[in-house]
Design a protein around this motif. Structure first.
Motif, PDB file in Angstrom:
ATOM      1  N   TRP A 120       0.828  -1.207   0.000  1.00  0.00           N
ATOM      2  CA  TRP A 120       0.000   0.000   0.000  1.00  0.00           C
ATOM      3  C   TRP A 120       0.865   1.262   0.000  1.00  0.00           C
ATOM      4  CZ3 TRP A 120      -4.749   1.339  -1.138  1.00  0.00           C
ATOM      5  CH2 TRP A 120      -5.218   2.598  -0.741  1.00  0.00           C
ATOM      6  N   ALA A 121       1.914   1.257   0.821  1.00  0.00           N
ATOM      7  CA  ALA A 121       2.801   2.422   0.870  1.00  0.00           C
ATOM      8  C   ALA A 121       3.459   2.658  -0.492  1.00  0.00           C
ATOM      9  CB  ALA A 121       3.868   2.221   1.943  1.00  0.00           C
ATOM     10  N   ARG A 122       3.851   1.573  -1.151  1.00  0.00           N
ATOM     11  CA  ARG A 122       4.458   1.699  -2.479  1.00  0.00           C
ATOM     12  C   ARG A 122       3.442   2.241  -3.477  1.00  0.00           C
ATOM     13  NH1 ARG A 122       6.702  -2.728  -2.260  1.00  0.00           N
ATOM     14  NH2 ARG A 122       5.074  -4.034  -3.163  1.00  0.00           N
ATOM     15  N   GLU A 126       3.845   5.705  -5.640  1.00  0.00           N
ATOM     16  CA  GLU A 126       3.852   5.692  -7.102  1.00  0.00           C
ATOM     17  C   GLU A 126       2.658   6.457  -7.672  1.00  0.00           C
ATOM     18  OE1 GLU A 126       3.977   1.577  -8.078  1.00  0.00           O
ATOM     19  OE2 GLU A 126       6.086   1.324  -7.502  1.00  0.00           O
ATOM     20  N   ALA A 127       1.505   6.293  -7.033  1.00  0.00           N
ATOM     21  CA  ALA A 127       0.313   6.982  -7.529  1.00  0.00           C
ATOM     22  C   ALA A 127       0.452   8.489  -7.397  1.00  0.00           C
ATOM     23  CB  ALA A 127      -0.919   6.495  -6.764  1.00  0.00           C
ATOM     24  N   MET A 128       0.968   8.959  -6.273  1.00  0.00           N
ATOM     25  CA  MET A 128       1.119  10.400  -6.080  1.00  0.00           C
ATOM     26  C   MET A 128       2.209  10.972  -6.974  1.00  0.00           C
ATOM     27  SD  MET A 128      -1.282  11.247  -4.188  1.00  0.00           S
ATOM     28  CE  MET A 128      -0.794  12.971  -4.074  1.00  0.00           C
ATOM     29  N   VAL A 341      -9.007  11.588  -3.527  1.00  0.00           N
ATOM     30  CA  VAL A 341      -8.310  11.219  -4.757  1.00  0.00           C
ATOM     31  C   VAL A 341      -7.026  10.430  -4.492  1.00  0.00           C
ATOM     32  CG1 VAL A 341      -7.054  12.153  -6.755  1.00  0.00           C
ATOM     33  CG2 VAL A 341      -9.330  13.016  -6.170  1.00  0.00           C
ATOM     34  N   PRO A 342      -6.171  10.823  -3.524  1.00  0.00           N
ATOM     35  CA  PRO A 342      -4.950  10.030  -3.306  1.00  0.00           C
ATOM     36  C   PRO A 342      -5.239   8.570  -2.982  1.00  0.00           C
ATOM     37  CG  PRO A 342      -4.730  12.171  -2.262  1.00  0.00           C
ATOM     38  CD  PRO A 342      -6.153  12.080  -2.725  1.00  0.00           C
ATOM     39  N   ARG A 349      -3.671   1.830  -8.433  1.00  0.00           N
ATOM     40  CA  ARG A 349      -2.316   1.313  -8.671  1.00  0.00           C
ATOM     41  C   ARG A 349      -2.161  -0.091  -8.085  1.00  0.00           C
ATOM     42  NH1 ARG A 349       2.628   3.613 -10.385  1.00  0.00           N
ATOM     43  NH2 ARG A 349       1.167   5.151 -11.220  1.00  0.00           N
ATOM     44  N   LEU A 350      -2.733  -0.331  -6.910  1.00  0.00           N
ATOM     45  CA  LEU A 350      -2.649  -1.645  -6.276  1.00  0.00           C
ATOM     46  C   LEU A 350      -3.282  -2.710  -7.178  1.00  0.00           C
ATOM     47  CD1 LEU A 350      -1.520  -2.322  -3.378  1.00  0.00           C
ATOM     48  CD2 LEU A 350      -3.887  -2.595  -2.676  1.00  0.00           C
TER      49      LEU A 350
END
Length: 467
Positions: A120-122, A126-128, A341-342, A349-350
């Motif tokens: 999740w942190a990754r 990456e998404a942000m 949104v984040p 992304r997940l």
């Protein structure tokens, strides 16, 4: 940052008892944190070090720590450490009235220790990193397009549901989805009296609360071992069903009744609300396809990450039929302008990277094993107890002989931190008694405690006290 050793724990916990050492460790740590004897940020020794230093089974230590992590008084840092959380304490020190108030887990809550923190942190990073500046304004109330596309692809594959990105409305969990759809239904009936919605009996109290809160009349229809009794469907405007894994009885809606239900909806131009709350957690076979596959024009498919990731994320979706979509998006806009949104971008992304699918495979295996260990233990120690439902989900239904046994079982399980509800309370009819029990975190030493509670309650004896 203070790091404890096993000898420090002995000073905190006091003399070790000869029995129920798991409760001694769990309750002692909870009280030490509540009273402030263990401060925020204190690091506990590893489960292996604690087990060795206190002469305990490693499973006993892990089970106690997992439970306290679930309560929020400890925080687990993957591949690192377990630390004392920053919890509110009574004013005036440990002699002030009342313990720390921690919201208990519900019957359908997953094990928070299985949350894929690193993945999740990754995904968030990456998404942000890739999120366009334009997406950092007020969100699209229908949901971030990237997430709607990812969800549509995922649901087509895993739920055999015809879904496009345009069909998906992102909501803050199924609870909000029900409230919004309920409001649309109630508004459509303005001036013509309250709209009627068929619900399963027994059913989720939370779902009924959302429908009633929207101003709808709920009409209970009994459930048997083939699902809702479609031969008893009354005149109504809609129906809320859990066809893949009925809550709470755990049965699957039979093929002929699926067809009958869709025919009922077509005949009266009615809406079917399909709560797909834990359909992907099937352990003995592939789950049945979504009801939406039989009639996308009349079935609104609802789901969320609450059972598969965490209810803390407040992310869900409604796959809306064409006649509902515009009104639902407008209701979402008026409710809160749209979801974060984040978090939408991270979840997209997940899914897109395959990390979500990998997490589902891991958790399915873990929950399947835990469920089977509990069933085997119940079969050995209490073979007269009847456990109902298919091999799926995060809860079990265990039948009880009478109201007193039901009450004792529920109280005994809750006293040990195991989520439990009375089956009789979930029904509008006089119903058989039983306990609806959350099993996501029932493993290790907790299994024996659960078996003891259920057996004692069913036999009419005193439920063992929490030591």
């Amino acid at each position: 940052m203070r790091r404890l050793q096993p000898d420090d724990l002995l000073l905190v916990l006091g003399p070790r008892p000869s029995v129920d050492v798991g409760a001694w460790l769990r309750d002692g740590l909870r009280e030490a944190i509540r009273s402030g004897r263990l401060d925020h940020g204190v690091v506990l020794p590893s489960a292996r070090t604690t087990a060795s230093g206190l002469s305990l089974a490693r499973g006993t230590v892990s089970s106690a720590v997992d439970e306290l992590v679930g309560e929020g008084v400890l925080v687990s840092r993957p591949r690192s450490s377990v630390v004392v959380a920053d919890v509110a304490r009574p004013a005036g020190g440990e002699d002030a009235a009342g313990p720390v108030v921690v919201r208990p887990a519900s019957v359908g809550t997953p094990d928070p220790a299985l949350f894929p923190r690193a993945a999740w942190a990754r995904a968030v990073r990456e998404a942000m990193r890739d999120l366009p500046d334009a997406d950092l304004g007020y969100p699209d109330p229908q949901g971030l397009l990237a997430l709607r596309e990812a969800l549509a692809a995922h649901l087509r594959t895993t739920r055999a549901a015809p879904v496009s990105a345009d069909d998906v409305v992102v909501v803050s969990g199924v609870a909000q989805g029900l409230a919004l759809v309920g409001g649309v239904l109630a508004g459509a009936g303005a001036g013509a009296g309250a709209r009627r919605v068929v619900v399963e009996d027994p059913a989720s109290a939370g779902a009924l609360e959302q429908l009633r809160g929207a101003g709808l009349d709920v009409v209970p229809v009994p459930v048997d071992d083939a699902g809702i009794r479609t031969s008893e469907l009354p005149t109504a405007d809609a129906a809320l069903v859990t066809p893949a894994h009925q809550y709470p009885l755990g049965v699957v809606l039979a093929p002929d009744r699926r067809r009958d239900l869709v025919a009922w909806a077509r005949d009266g131009d009615r809406l079917l609300l399909e709560d797909d709350y834990d359909a992907e957690l099937r352990y003995d076979r592939q789950p049945v396809g979504a009801l939406r596959g039989l009639d996308p024009q009349r079935v609104a498919l609802m789901g969320s990450v609450s059972k598969l990731l965490s209810p803390a994320l407040r992310l869900g979706w409604v796959v809306a039929p064409p006649g509902l979509r515009a009104a639902l998006v407008d209701a979402k806009r008026r409710a809160d302008l749209g979801c974060s949104v984040p978090e939408q971008a991270a979840f997209a992304r997940l899914i897109a990277t395959g990390a979500y699918a990998r997490h589902l495979r891991r958790t399915r295996l873990a929950y399947k094993r835990r469920r089977q260990v509990l069933l085997d233990a119940l079969g050995r120690a209490a073979p007269r107890l009847t456990v109902e439902g298919v091999a799926a989900g995060l809860h079990l239904v265990v039948r009880m002989p009478d109201a007193a046994a039901e009450a004792h079982a529920v109280a005994g399980l809750r006293g040990r931190g195991v989520p439990a509800d009375a089956l009789s309370a979930a029904s509008a009819r006089p119903a058989a008694w039983g306990v609806v029990m959350g099993v996501a975190r029932v493993h290790g030493a907790v299994v024996a405690e659960v078996v003891d509670v259920l057996r004692a309650a069913a036999d009419g004896g005193l439920v063992p006290m929490v030591r």
